[in-house]
Write a protein that holds these residues in place. Structure first.
Motif, PDB file in Angstrom:
ATOM      1  N   LYS A   1       0.834  -1.200   0.000  1.00  0.00           N
ATOM      2  CA  LYS A   1       0.000   0.000   0.000  1.00  0.00           C
ATOM      3  C   LYS A   1       0.872   1.255   0.000  1.00  0.00           C
ATOM      4  O   LYS A   1       2.021   1.234   0.461  1.00  0.00           O
ATOM      5  CB  LYS A   1      -0.910   0.014   1.242  1.00  0.00           C
ATOM      6  N   ASP A   2       0.295   2.351  -0.516  1.00  0.00           N
ATOM      7  CA  ASP A   2       1.008   3.627  -0.475  1.00  0.00           C
ATOM      8  C   ASP A   2       0.702   4.354   0.831  1.00  0.00           C
ATOM      9  O   ASP A   2       0.039   3.815   1.723  1.00  0.00           O
ATOM     10  CB  ASP A   2       0.659   4.482  -1.694  1.00  0.00           C
ATOM     11  N   ASN A   3       1.192   5.598   0.933  1.00  0.00           N
ATOM     12  CA  ASN A   3       1.025   6.347   2.174  1.00  0.00           C
ATOM     13  C   ASN A   3      -0.429   6.630   2.518  1.00  0.00           C
ATOM     14  O   ASN A   3      -0.764   6.873   3.677  1.00  0.00           O
ATOM     15  CB  ASN A   3       1.795   7.672   2.087  1.00  0.00           C
ATOM     16  N   THR A   4      -1.282   6.600   1.508  1.00  0.00           N
ATOM     17  CA  THR A   4      -2.709   6.884   1.742  1.00  0.00           C
ATOM     18  C   THR A   4      -3.506   5.616   2.055  1.00  0.00           C
ATOM     19  O   THR A   4      -4.709   5.681   2.274  1.00  0.00           O
ATOM     20  CB  THR A   4      -3.311   7.577   0.516  1.00  0.00           C
ATOM     21  N   GLY A   5      -2.840   4.466   2.040  1.00  0.00           N
ATOM     22  CA  GLY A   5      -3.532   3.215   2.292  1.00  0.00           C
ATOM     23  C   GLY A   5      -4.096   2.564   1.055  1.00  0.00           C
ATOM     24  O   GLY A   5      -4.751   1.515   1.139  1.00  0.00           O
ATOM     25  N   GLN A   6      -3.836   3.155  -0.109  1.00  0.00           N
ATOM     26  CA  GLN A   6      -4.319   2.604  -1.363  1.00  0.00           C
ATOM     27  C   GLN A   6      -3.464   1.398  -1.768  1.00  0.00           C
ATOM     28  O   GLN A   6      -2.237   1.438  -1.684  1.00  0.00           O
ATOM     29  CB  GLN A   6      -4.269   3.669  -2.471  1.00  0.00           C
ATOM     30  N   ILE A   7      -4.098   0.314  -2.201  1.00  0.00           N
ATOM     31  CA  ILE A   7      -3.364  -0.877  -2.640  1.00  0.00           C
ATOM     32  C   ILE A   7      -2.631  -0.568  -3.937  1.00  0.00           C
ATOM     33  O   ILE A   7      -3.226  -0.119  -4.927  1.00  0.00           O
ATOM     34  CB  ILE A   7      -4.305  -2.069  -2.839  1.00  0.00           C
ATOM     35  N   THR A   8      -1.321  -0.791  -3.933  1.00  0.00           N
ATOM     36  CA  THR A   8      -0.501  -0.530  -5.124  1.00  0.00           C
ATOM     37  C   THR A   8       0.026  -1.814  -5.765  1.00  0.00           C
ATOM     38  O   THR A   8       0.460  -1.801  -6.919  1.00  0.00           O
ATOM     39  CB  THR A   8       0.697   0.362  -4.758  1.00  0.00           C
ATOM     40  N   GLY A   9       0.011  -2.881  -5.023  1.00  0.00           N
ATOM     41  CA  GLY A   9       0.536  -4.126  -5.585  1.00  0.00           C
ATOM     42  C   GLY A   9       0.509  -5.259  -4.580  1.00  0.00           C
ATOM     43  O   GLY A   9       0.007  -5.122  -3.467  1.00  0.00           O
ATOM     44  N   VAL A  10       1.063  -6.361  -5.005  1.00  0.00           N
ATOM     45  CA  VAL A  10       1.095  -7.572  -4.181  1.00  0.00           C
ATOM     46  C   VAL A  10       2.484  -8.183  -4.254  1.00  0.00           C
ATOM     47  O   VAL A  10       3.083  -8.242  -5.340  1.00  0.00           O
ATOM     48  CB  VAL A  10       0.042  -8.593  -4.650  1.00  0.00           C
ATOM     49  N   GLU A  11       2.994  -8.583  -3.102  1.00  0.00           N
ATOM     50  CA  GLU A  11       4.276  -9.284  -3.046  1.00  0.00           C
ATOM     51  C   GLU A  11       4.014 -10.716  -2.596  1.00  0.00           C
ATOM     52  O   GLU A  11       3.409 -10.944  -1.553  1.00  0.00           O
ATOM     53  CB  GLU A  11       5.218  -8.591  -2.065  1.00  0.00           C
ATOM     54  N   ILE A  12       4.446 -11.659  -3.411  1.00  0.00           N
ATOM     55  CA  ILE A  12       4.259 -13.083  -3.095  1.00  0.00           C
ATOM     56  C   ILE A  12       5.625 -13.744  -2.982  1.00  0.00           C
ATOM     57  O   ILE A  12       6.422 -13.696  -3.928  1.00  0.00           O
ATOM     58  CB  ILE A  12       3.415 -13.795  -4.167  1.00  0.00           C
ATOM     59  N   LEU A  13       5.879 -14.345  -1.825  1.00  0.00           N
ATOM     60  CA  LEU A  13       7.134 -15.055  -1.594  1.00  0.00           C
ATOM     61  C   LEU A  13       6.862 -16.550  -1.555  1.00  0.00           C
ATOM     62  O   LEU A  13       6.037 -17.018  -0.782  1.00  0.00           O
ATOM     63  CB  LEU A  13       7.768 -14.608  -0.279  1.00  0.00           C
ATOM     64  N   LEU A  14       7.568 -17.275  -2.403  1.00  0.00           N
ATOM     65  CA  LEU A  14       7.501 -18.736  -2.406  1.00  0.00           C
ATOM     66  C   LEU A  14       8.820 -19.284  -1.891  1.00  0.00           C
ATOM     67  O   LEU A  14       9.888 -18.901  -2.377  1.00  0.00           O
ATOM     68  CB  LEU A  14       7.244 -19.260  -3.814  1.00  0.00           C
ATOM     69  N   ILE A  15       8.738 -20.186  -0.918  1.00  0.00           N
ATOM     70  CA  ILE A  15       9.938 -20.861  -0.407  1.00  0.00           C
ATOM     71  C   ILE A  15       9.866 -22.307  -0.875  1.00  0.00           C
ATOM     72  O   ILE A  15       8.994 -23.072  -0.463  1.00  0.00           O
ATOM     73  CB  ILE A  15      10.007 -20.772   1.124  1.00  0.00           C
ATOM     74  N   ILE A  16      10.783 -22.659  -1.775  1.00  0.00           N
ATOM     75  CA  ILE A  16      10.740 -23.940  -2.479  1.00  0.00           C
ATOM     76  C   ILE A  16      11.929 -24.798  -2.043  1.00  0.00           C
ATOM     77  O   ILE A  16      13.073 -24.315  -2.047  1.00  0.00           O
ATOM     78  CB  ILE A  16      10.791 -23.726  -4.008  1.00  0.00           C
ATOM     79  N   PRO A  17      11.712 -26.051  -1.670  1.00  0.00           N
ATOM     80  CA  PRO A  17      12.827 -26.905  -1.249  1.00  0.00           C
ATOM     81  C   PRO A  17      13.707 -27.316  -2.431  1.00  0.00           C
ATOM     82  O   PRO A  17      13.225 -27.511  -3.544  1.00  0.00           O
ATOM     83  CB  PRO A  17      12.129 -28.121  -0.637  1.00  0.00           C
ATOM     84  N   ILE A  18      14.990 -27.427  -2.171  1.00  0.00           N
ATOM     85  CA  ILE A  18      15.914 -27.983  -3.157  1.00  0.00           C
ATOM     86  C   ILE A  18      15.869 -29.504  -3.001  1.00  0.00           C
ATOM     87  O   ILE A  18      16.058 -30.037  -1.901  1.00  0.00           O
ATOM     88  CB  ILE A  18      17.342 -27.456  -2.942  1.00  0.00           C
ATOM     89  N   LEU A  19      15.585 -30.202  -4.090  1.00  0.00           N
ATOM     90  CA  LEU A  19      15.412 -31.650  -4.040  1.00  0.00           C
ATOM     91  C   LEU A  19      16.748 -32.373  -4.157  1.00  0.00           C
ATOM     92  O   LEU A  19      17.654 -31.929  -4.862  1.00  0.00           O
ATOM     93  CB  LEU A  19      14.484 -32.103  -5.172  1.00  0.00           C
ATOM     94  N   LYS A  20      16.831 -33.492  -3.471  1.00  0.00           N
ATOM     95  CA  LYS A  20      18.004 -34.357  -3.594  1.00  0.00           C
ATOM     96  C   LYS A  20      17.705 -35.410  -4.650  1.00  0.00           C
ATOM     97  O   LYS A  20      16.947 -36.345  -4.404  1.00  0.00           O
ATOM     98  CB  LYS A  20      18.334 -35.002  -2.244  1.00  0.00           C
ATOM     99  N   VAL A  21      18.281 -35.248  -5.816  1.00  0.00           N
ATOM    100  CA  VAL A  21      18.032 -36.144  -6.942  1.00  0.00           C
ATOM    101  C   VAL A  21      19.259 -37.015  -7.148  1.00  0.00           C
ATOM    102  O   VAL A  21      20.381 -36.521  -7.284  1.00  0.00           O
ATOM    103  CB  VAL A  21      17.723 -35.354  -8.232  1.00  0.00           C
ATOM    104  N   THR A  22      19.032 -38.355  -7.146  1.00  0.00           N
ATOM    105  CA  THR A  22      20.162 -39.281  -7.326  1.00  0.00           C
ATOM    106  C   THR A  22      20.227 -39.743  -8.775  1.00  0.00           C
ATOM    107  O   THR A  22      19.245 -39.714  -9.499  1.00  0.00           O
ATOM    108  CB  THR A  22      19.987 -40.503  -6.409  1.00  0.00           C
TER     109      THR A  22
END
Length: 408
Positions: A387-408
């Motif tokens: 949101k900006d200083n006025t409380g207006q929605i300006t965007g969205v932040e999405i964080l994905l935490i993805i595991p590193i796979l152990k591939v043999t």
């Protein structure tokens, strides 16, 4: 069943003992009959019936232990408790440790009661009887159930009866165990097949997310535009990009893991083609903050197609221009993928304004939930509304935490 069949039998004389040949014949009959049965129900009803037809008893009830409720449950009967085929008259449950049968189930030790009127543990079921023999069905020291037989005469059951029933109970236990193992294996096979079906469905949806008709049509139309404008360089450049993207997805969409470096390269191809589709109305930026090379890092292959397609669609939804900022970082055994896009609405499971081709597709959050449930990846997601200083929605932040796979 008439009364004479249930109350009398040629061998009902308590003084009669079976000869060795008779015991051998009885045991062979029980064993052959039980081993031919393929379900618990068939085994138990066959056992109850043969205790009367082969041993000369007048009443037999088979219990199984319900481990959850800690009770004995009547599962089969023959005699007065069985007025009709495979039906138990007023079935009862007995808590473990209660009554004679409950005591045997708790201790695993068989008992012969010569006169039940003298035993305070005796529980009257359908009618009182004076003799009782109760034998546990044991498998590797665990009580699976109980064979319980009663007779109206006192002192009816003998040590010979006890030895015969113990041997029969052992055969029954082995067959019950094998049937249960087979049932568990069948259940696991069904679960595996259902998981494979759901996984194939997710793969198909991931492929559809990036190879949807609107995207293909707009990309090809843009390439056609370059050709008609005689801009061969741009046309060849984007045609090459488009063909590489399609080839990669066709070759790898069945795989469950992918190299992070490949997924990042393909993602950039996809964003470039989306830029071609929307022109100046779509801007994107990619920042890679990952320390060191990533060529040998594997991640789940379905995450990027779901997530990137939704991010582009949401950044352009009901807006004249969209901006997408992607940041990639690697920390330990996890990949941190962050998408920031301008948006005028909620980042939730929005359906209003969704493209027609997405009508039968679940939101990417639901698809990731399914992926976690099927493969136990533990992919985590955090959404922050900007949101900006006025409380207006300006965007969205999405964080994905993805595991590193152990591939043999």
């Amino acid at each position: 069943m008439d009364k004479t069949q249930t109350e009398t039998h040629p061998n009902s004389d308590s003084s009669k003992l079976f000869s060795f040949e008779e015991i051998e014949k009885i045991f062979l009959y029980f064993s052959t009959s039980i081993l031919e049965k393929n379900t618990e129900e068939e085994i138990l009803w066959d056992l109850a019936k043969n205790c009367i037809s082969q041993l000369g008893f007048v009443d037999c009830v088979i219990y199984l232990v319900d481990g959850n409720k800690q009770t004995l449950v009547q599962k089969a009967a023959y005699g007065p408790k069985n007025p009709k085929e495979k039906r138990i008259l007023k079935p009862i449950d007995i808590p473990l440790g209660h009554g004679i049968t409950g005591s045997v189930a708790l201790t695993g030790v068989a008992e012969i009661i010569a006169d039940t009127s003298l035993d305070p543990r005796y529980i009257i079921d359908d009618m009182p009887r004076l003799s009782e023999i109760t034998v546990p069905i044991l498998m590797e020291g665990k009580v699976l159930g109980v064979i319980d037989c009663e007779h109206p005469e006192p002192n009816f059951f003998t040590e010979q009866h006890l030895r015969i029933l113990r041997a029969i109970a052992s055969v029954c236990a082995i067959r019950l165990y094998r049937v249960r193992v087979q049932q568990l294996a069948l259940q696991e096979q069904k679960k595996l097949m259902e998981a494979q079906r759901q996984m194939e469905e997710l793969k198909a949806q991931a492929f559809k997310a990036q190879m949807n008709p609107h995207f293909l049509f707009n990309a090809l139309s843009a390439i056609q535009y370059f050709i008609t404008e005689n801009d061969k360089k741009s046309a060849l450049s984007y045609l090459s990009l488009f063909s590489k993207l399609i080839r990669y997805r066709l070759e790898h969409f069945q795989e469950e893991s992918a190299l992070l470096s490949n997924e990042m390269e393909v993602l950039e191809w996809y964003l470039k083609l989306q830029k071609l589709r929307y022109g100046d109305g779509f801007q994107y930026q990619i920042d890679i903050r990952q320390p060191g090379p990533s060529r040998d890092l594997h991640i789940p292959s379905l995450v990027f197609p779901f997530f990137s397609e939704s991010a582009v669609e949401l950044s352009m939804l009901e807006q004249s221009a969209g901006h997408l900022h992607l940041t990639l970082d690697v920390d330990g055994d996890e990949v941190y993928l962050k998408f920031c896009h301008n948006s005028g609405g909620s980042p939730g499971y929005r359906t209003v304004g969704r493209s027609a081709y997405r009508g039968d597709m679940e939101p990417w959050q639901k698809q990731v939930e399914k992926l976690n449930a099927l493969k136990h990846y533990h992919i985590r997601e955090k959404t922050t509304i900007l949101k900006d200083n006025t409380g207006q929605i300006t965007g969205v932040e999405i964080l994905l935490i993805i595991p590193i796979l152990k591939v043999t």
